[in-house]
Design a protein around this motif. Structure first.
Motif, PDB file in Angstrom:
ATOM      1  N   VAL A 261      -4.480 -11.622   0.800  1.00  0.00           N
ATOM      2  CA  VAL A 261      -3.820 -10.814  -0.231  1.00  0.00           C
ATOM      3  C   VAL A 261      -4.676  -9.524  -0.559  1.00  0.00           C
ATOM      4  CG1 VAL A 261      -3.484 -11.051  -2.797  1.00  0.00           C
ATOM      5  CG2 VAL A 261      -2.983 -13.131  -1.560  1.00  0.00           C
ATOM      6  N   PHE A 262      -5.607  -9.408  -0.538  1.00  0.00           N
ATOM      7  CA  PHE A 262      -6.358  -8.244  -0.691  1.00  0.00           C
ATOM      8  C   PHE A 262      -5.962  -7.255   0.297  1.00  0.00           C
ATOM      9  CE2 PHE A 262      -9.939  -5.342  -0.079  1.00  0.00           C
ATOM     10  CZ  PHE A 262     -10.195  -4.600  -1.082  1.00  0.00           C
ATOM     11  N   GLU A 264      -3.440  -7.187   2.343  1.00  0.00           N
ATOM     12  CA  GLU A 264      -1.922  -7.021   2.146  1.00  0.00           C
ATOM     13  C   GLU A 264      -1.565  -6.026   1.354  1.00  0.00           C
ATOM     14  OE1 GLU A 264       0.729  -9.237   4.444  1.00  0.00           O
ATOM     15  OE2 GLU A 264      -0.899  -8.195   5.258  1.00  0.00           O
ATOM     16  N   SER A 265      -2.199  -5.959   0.168  1.00  0.00           N
ATOM     17  CA  SER A 265      -2.054  -5.251  -1.198  1.00  0.00           C
ATOM     18  C   SER A 265      -2.388  -3.800  -0.532  1.00  0.00           C
ATOM     19  CB  SER A 265      -2.821  -5.633  -2.274  1.00  0.00           C
ATOM     20  OG  SER A 265      -4.183  -5.402  -2.062  1.00  0.00           O
ATOM     21  N   ARG A 266      -3.118  -3.509   0.376  1.00  0.00           N
ATOM     22  CA  ARG A 266      -3.508  -2.188   0.857  1.00  0.00           C
ATOM     23  C   ARG A 266      -2.955  -1.992   1.932  1.00  0.00           C
ATOM     24  NH1 ARG A 266      -6.415  -3.903  -2.890  1.00  0.00           N
ATOM     25  NH2 ARG A 266      -7.724  -2.606  -4.213  1.00  0.00           N
ATOM     26  N   PRO A 270       2.599  -4.264   5.057  1.00  0.00           N
ATOM     27  CA  PRO A 270       2.159  -5.583   5.282  1.00  0.00           C
ATOM     28  C   PRO A 270       2.962  -6.767   5.715  1.00  0.00           C
ATOM     29  CG  PRO A 270       2.968  -4.718   3.002  1.00  0.00           C
ATOM     30  CD  PRO A 270       3.024  -3.759   3.913  1.00  0.00           C
ATOM     31  N   PRO A 273       5.086  -8.444   2.272  1.00  0.00           N
ATOM     32  CA  PRO A 273       4.912  -7.359   1.030  1.00  0.00           C
ATOM     33  C   PRO A 273       4.718  -8.076  -0.401  1.00  0.00           C
ATOM     34  CG  PRO A 273       6.843  -6.970   2.499  1.00  0.00           C
ATOM     35  CD  PRO A 273       6.307  -8.483   2.943  1.00  0.00           C
ATOM     36  N   LEU A 274       3.751  -7.789  -0.873  1.00  0.00           N
ATOM     37  CA  LEU A 274       3.455  -8.829  -2.199  1.00  0.00           C
ATOM     38  C   LEU A 274       4.437  -8.492  -3.285  1.00  0.00           C
ATOM     39  CD1 LEU A 274      -0.598  -8.708  -2.251  1.00  0.00           C
ATOM     40  CD2 LEU A 274       1.095 -10.560  -1.201  1.00  0.00           C
ATOM     41  N   ASP A 275       5.009  -6.980  -3.133  1.00  0.00           N
ATOM     42  CA  ASP A 275       6.045  -6.630  -4.158  1.00  0.00           C
ATOM     43  C   ASP A 275       7.221  -7.581  -4.221  1.00  0.00           C
ATOM     44  OD1 ASP A 275       4.405  -4.651  -4.812  1.00  0.00           O
ATOM     45  OD2 ASP A 275       5.434  -3.079  -3.688  1.00  0.00           O
ATOM     46  N   ARG A 278       7.654  -9.896  -6.784  1.00  0.00           N
ATOM     47  CA  ARG A 278       8.113  -9.271  -8.255  1.00  0.00           C
ATOM     48  C   ARG A 278       9.508  -9.831  -8.497  1.00  0.00           C
ATOM     49  NH1 ARG A 278       4.897  -3.477  -8.102  1.00  0.00           N
ATOM     50  NH2 ARG A 278       2.936  -4.610  -8.317  1.00  0.00           N
TER      51      ARG A 278
END
Length: 528
Positions: A261-262, A264-266, A270, A273-275, A278
């Motif tokens: 997760v860390f 992927e967020s950067r 990714p 995509p963690l977005d 949302r």
């Protein structure tokens, strides 16, 4: 000056136009490929005892022949989905089918269990690509408003492949001039046919841009998920749920996923995509997909065992007894898809599917060794109808609510979590079944007789004396019913989750057309 009319027998795909016939041929290729990839996961179910006997395998190998393919398929789905957003979908889907053919040929001619396990990993990687890419390619070709009718067919193909696998495997094993090797070889000609059809008929625009695959994120996600799935398949069997091995594997898996997760967020590109989480629709559809995966995979795996042990049926007959569920799923997914296309409304079918699936689970929670085939068929048909209305339409809802450039990621996320839910559900429910069987046999026959059950041995019905046979059959009937009673609240939770998904009008342009529009709008915004 008005734009030239598009002929009635064509479908516009990005800047290219495919004839209606080419679209149907391309979909046929996708459906054939998807069917054989799903079949690979389930066709060996009734063939495993013969395979283990012929190759001198152990009980551990018995489990891993199924688990390795499922692990590889589940863990690689996000990677395939991400690559679909970056590279040629046609090339990727043919690559996944090619891997599947190679794995199937190795498995069909395997000389020992070690080579067989390797071949199952190759099959799983190919099947993961096919499972993720089939829906992605379909969304790229067809507008969501039209997608309903085709999504229903694909949902039916998924269900039929999952449920019909044990039937086909049983028939092949019971047919003396074929044998278990054909469980792997039978899919090869169909997969090659799929590759040929797609090569001739699939025409999708290729987006060419500088890309970077987040290989570190892919490795962390794959390793973390694999560790948790290995734990769920072995816990309660090779070691206790509350043990040092459980602590090491669970903590290790969760830690790897936390690091993922860390990363992927950067990451610039990714894998997941963690977005995307949302998006309320994607998040809720993901939760519901996990729950549907438990019902779909868990139900079919343990019903097959119930038919053979509790009802004393042969592998072929056990497969035939799954037909009511196939029929219910086929009819409901197809009819719901047609109605969604006609009226443009889809949420009501998700809610109805969740409710009917819950009723089906509760009804199957009442079965025992004396349940008649007619009653059992009705209960299975109810479950099939619910799953058919819910499963594929969750994908449709998510695809309709994300930007076109995230279609691949959204689809693979749902497929990934549905497969993971199924894998963990089967493992956990399998452990519950084994413990329940042991407790019930201990209660009825004493601890000495229950020793075999606690060791995870499946009873040989032909070797049991009549009184003991009846008790064992009754025990397996009761234990299987208990699993569906455990699954019923999960099905109800899936319906509750679906209630919170907001219904949005379906797009009337294809994924590639949407992508072109979104990129044009973005370019116009930058220029201003």
């Amino acid at each position: 000056m008005s734009a030239p009319a598009v002929p009635a027998d064509t479908v516009e795909v990005g800047t290219a136009r495919m004839s209606r016939r080419e679209v149907l041929q391309a979909l046929s290729g996708l459906m054939v490929g998807m069917f054989v990839s799903i079949l690979a996961s389930t066709v060996v179910a009734n063939a495993l005892p013969r395979i283990i006997a012929d190759l001198n395998g152990s009980q551990t190998v018995y489990t891993w022949i199924v688990t390795t393919e499922l692990l590889a398929m589940t863990a690689t789905v996000p990677l395939w989905g991400k690559m679909a957003d970056l590279y040629s979908k046609k090339l990727l889907i043919q690559l996944s089918l090619g891997l599947f053919v190679i794995g199937s040929l190795i498995a069909g001619f395997t000389p020992n269990v070690e080579v067989l396990l390797l071949s199952r990993i190759v099959q799983g990687v190919g099947a993961g690509g096919m499972t993720a890419l089939a829906t992605i390619v379909m969304a790229a070709m067809i507008p969501p408003r039209e997608l309903g009718r085709y999504a229903g067919i694909f949902g039916a193909v998924f269900g039929v492949g999952t449920i019909a696998g044990p039937l086909i495997g049983g028939v092949l094993v019971d047919t003396s001039w074929l044998g278990w090797r054909w469980c792997f070889l039978i899919g090869v000609p169909f997969t090659i046919l799929s590759i040929v059809l797609l090569q001739k008929t699939l025409h999708l625009p290729v987006v060419r841009r500088q890309v970077r695959i987040d290989w570190l994120g892919a490795a962390l996600i794959t390793t973390g998920v694999s560790l948790l799935l290995v734990w769920s398949s072995l816990a309660g069997n090779k070691f206790a749920w509350a043990s040092g091995w459980t602590a090491v594997m669970v903590v290790g898996g969760v830690a790897l996923l936390a690091v993922a997760v860390f990363v992927e967020s950067r990451a610039a590109e990714p894998i997941i995509p963690l977005d995307i989480f949302r998006n309320r629709t994607v998040s809720l559809a993901t939760i519901a997909s996990v729950l549907v995966g438990v019902a779909m995979f868990g139900g079919t795996v343990f019903l097959s065992q119930y038919f053979q042990i509790s009802l004393g049926k042969s592998p072929t007959v056990a497969g035939l007894m799954s037909l009511p569920m196939i029929f219910g799923l086929l009819v409901s997914s197809t009819v719901a898809g047609q109605l969604i296309t006609k009226y443009g409304r889809w949420k009501m079918y998700l809610i109805a599917g969740g409710a009917i699936m819950t009723v089906g689970m509760v009804l199957l929670g009442t079965i025992d060794a004396e349940t008649s085939v007619v009653v059992l068929s009705i209960y299975m048909a109810v479950l099939g109808i619910g799953v058919g209305m819910l499963m594929q339409n969750l994908v449709l809802a998510a695809q309709n609510d994300v930007p076109a450039n995230e279609l691949g990621a959204a689809t693979s996320v749902l497929t990934f979590f549905r497969s993971m839910g199924g894998a963990i559900g089967v493992s956990v429910l399998g452990a519950v079944l084994a413990n329940r069987v042991t407790d019930l046999i201990t209660e009825k026959l004493g601890p000495a007789v229950a020793g075999g059950a606690s060791a995870g041995e499946v009873p040989d019905l032909s070797a049991l004396p009549e009184p003991v046979l009846r008790i064992v059959q009754s025990v397996y009937g009761t234990a299987t019913a208990d699993l569906f009673l455990i699954g019923a609240p999960l099905a109800l939770l899936a319906m509750v989750v679906v209630l919170f998904i907001k219904e949005k009008p379906l797009h009337t342009v294809s994924g590639d057309e949407r992508r072109a529009q979104e990129e044009a709008a973005q370019a116009a915004g930058i220029s201003h």
